[in-house]
Design an enzyme around this catalytic site. Structure first.
Site, PDB file in Angstrom:
ATOM      1  N   PRO A 150       0.843  -1.207   0.000  1.00  0.00           N
ATOM      2  CG  PRO A 150      -0.635  -1.516   1.756  1.00  0.00           C
ATOM      3  CD  PRO A 150       0.663  -2.012   1.202  1.00  0.00           C
ATOM      4  CD  GLU A 151       3.715   3.251  -3.812  1.00  0.00           C
ATOM      5  OE1 GLU A 151       4.089   4.430  -3.696  1.00  0.00           O
ATOM      6  OE2 GLU A 151       4.118   2.497  -4.710  1.00  0.00           O
ATOM      7  CG  HIS A 178      -3.195 -14.210   6.990  1.00  0.00           C
ATOM      8  ND1 HIS A 178      -2.050 -14.793   7.499  1.00  0.00           N
ATOM      9  CD2 HIS A 178      -3.517 -14.931   5.890  1.00  0.00           C
ATOM     10  CE1 HIS A 178      -1.696 -15.811   6.718  1.00  0.00           C
ATOM     11  NE2 HIS A 178      -2.566 -15.916   5.742  1.00  0.00           N
ATOM     12  NE  ARG A 216       5.543 -10.580   2.309  1.00  0.00           N
ATOM     13  CZ  ARG A 216       6.340 -10.035   1.418  1.00  0.00           C
ATOM     14  NH1 ARG A 216       5.834  -9.405   0.389  1.00  0.00           N
ATOM     15  NH2 ARG A 216       7.647 -10.104   1.555  1.00  0.00           N
ATOM     16  NE  ARG A 238      19.614  13.306  -0.394  1.00  0.00           N
ATOM     17  CZ  ARG A 238      18.565  13.155   0.431  1.00  0.00           C
ATOM     18  NH1 ARG A 238      18.293  14.034   1.375  1.00  0.00           N
ATOM     19  NH2 ARG A 238      17.791  12.087   0.303  1.00  0.00           N
TER      20      ARG A 238
END
Ligand SMILES: [Zn+2]
Length: 273
Positions: free
Chosen positions: A2-3, A91, A109, A154
């Protein structure tokens, strides 16, 4: 995984079911996820009211008067609102019960997290997991000027600087590739070589793409949090992501796939300079 858009859509989906509700029970069916569950979480939460919900990066925040419950979906987690008599499946490791309904976290997971931050420990922004996060891409602190200033020293590739999350949060692997395409910036460009004009395009692309993903997710909200909902990425028509070898939608040049920091990057070598 998921983002940010999935987490924000989840927040919007669960918020009306949680805000103003009193916690009546907590069920923990495992010792923990990525980290152990907080000790005595039921004693901490039962009888207390969820005042509001929030999000910081990919952390979902449930705010109480005496602290904040932090939930992270990890690699595979998803949240649903269910009637409280729906039996848990394999789960389903965590439930937050509010009378006749519950918030259920399923995480096959177990890379997700459920953590408690007591108000007496100080501002949630100073929590160990939140204090190093960059600015929110959809809030006022995010701008081309911000990207420009923060990247002057950077020298790593812009794609990896975006993914690092310490300048701006929530631009994950898919959205980094898509934003750089829309801004016409080659993902390998050293971040400090990019000038303000190109950062104007990138900041705008990031805002547009994340907002569009949230909007699109919102239209599938009912399925997303419902009993039979599917978790995972929203179906989107990407320009570059996972399109290696396919023609660019703008110029027909085959989309190229490279690996940066062990993550796949997709870009058009013609459109992105
Ligand atoms: Zn192209």
């Amino acid at each position: 995984m998921p983002e940010l858009p999935e987490v924000e859509v989840t927040r919007r989906g669960v918020a009306p079911h949680l805000e103003g509700q009193v916690v009546t029970g907590v069920a923990l069916r495992h010792t923990g996820l990525r980290w152990p569950f907080p000790a005595a979480l039921a004693q901490t939460l039962v009888g207390h009211t969820v005042r509001s919900t929030g999000r910081r990066g990919k952390y979902l925040l449930l705010n109480f008067d005496h602290g904040t419950l932090i939930i992270h979906l990890g690699m595979s987690g998803h949240l649903r609102i269910l009637p409280s008599d729906v039996p848990p499946k394999k789960h389903d490791h965590f439930d937050l019960e509010t009378g006749s309904q519950l918030l259920r976290l399923s995480d096959p997971r177990r890379f997700g997290a459920v953590l408690w931050h007591a108000a007496e420990e100080g501002s949630i922004e100073n929590h160990l997991l939140l204090r190093t996060l960059g600015v929110e891409p959809l809030e006022a602190g995010f701008s081309a000027q911000w990207l420009y200033q923060q990247t002057r020293k950077r020298s790593s590739a812009i794609k990896q600087v975006l993914l690092a999350g310490d300048i701006v949060v929530g631009v994950g692997n898919i959205y980094a590739s898509e934003s750089l395409f829309q801004a016409r910036i080659n993902p390998r460009t050293p971040a400090h070589r990019i000038g303000l004009a190109r950062y104007e395009r990138l900041a705008e692309a990031i805002r547009q793409i994340l907002a569009a993903a949230i909007e699109q997710g919102g239209s599938t909200l009912k399925d997303f949090i419902g009993v039979n909902g599917q978790s995972g990425y929203f179906q989107q028509n990407y320009f570059t992501y996972a399109r290696a070898g396919e023609p660019c939608r703008i110029c027909k040049t085959p989309i190229r796939q490279i690996v940066q920091g062990q993550r796949s990057t997709f870009y058009c070598p013609n459109c992105q300079k």
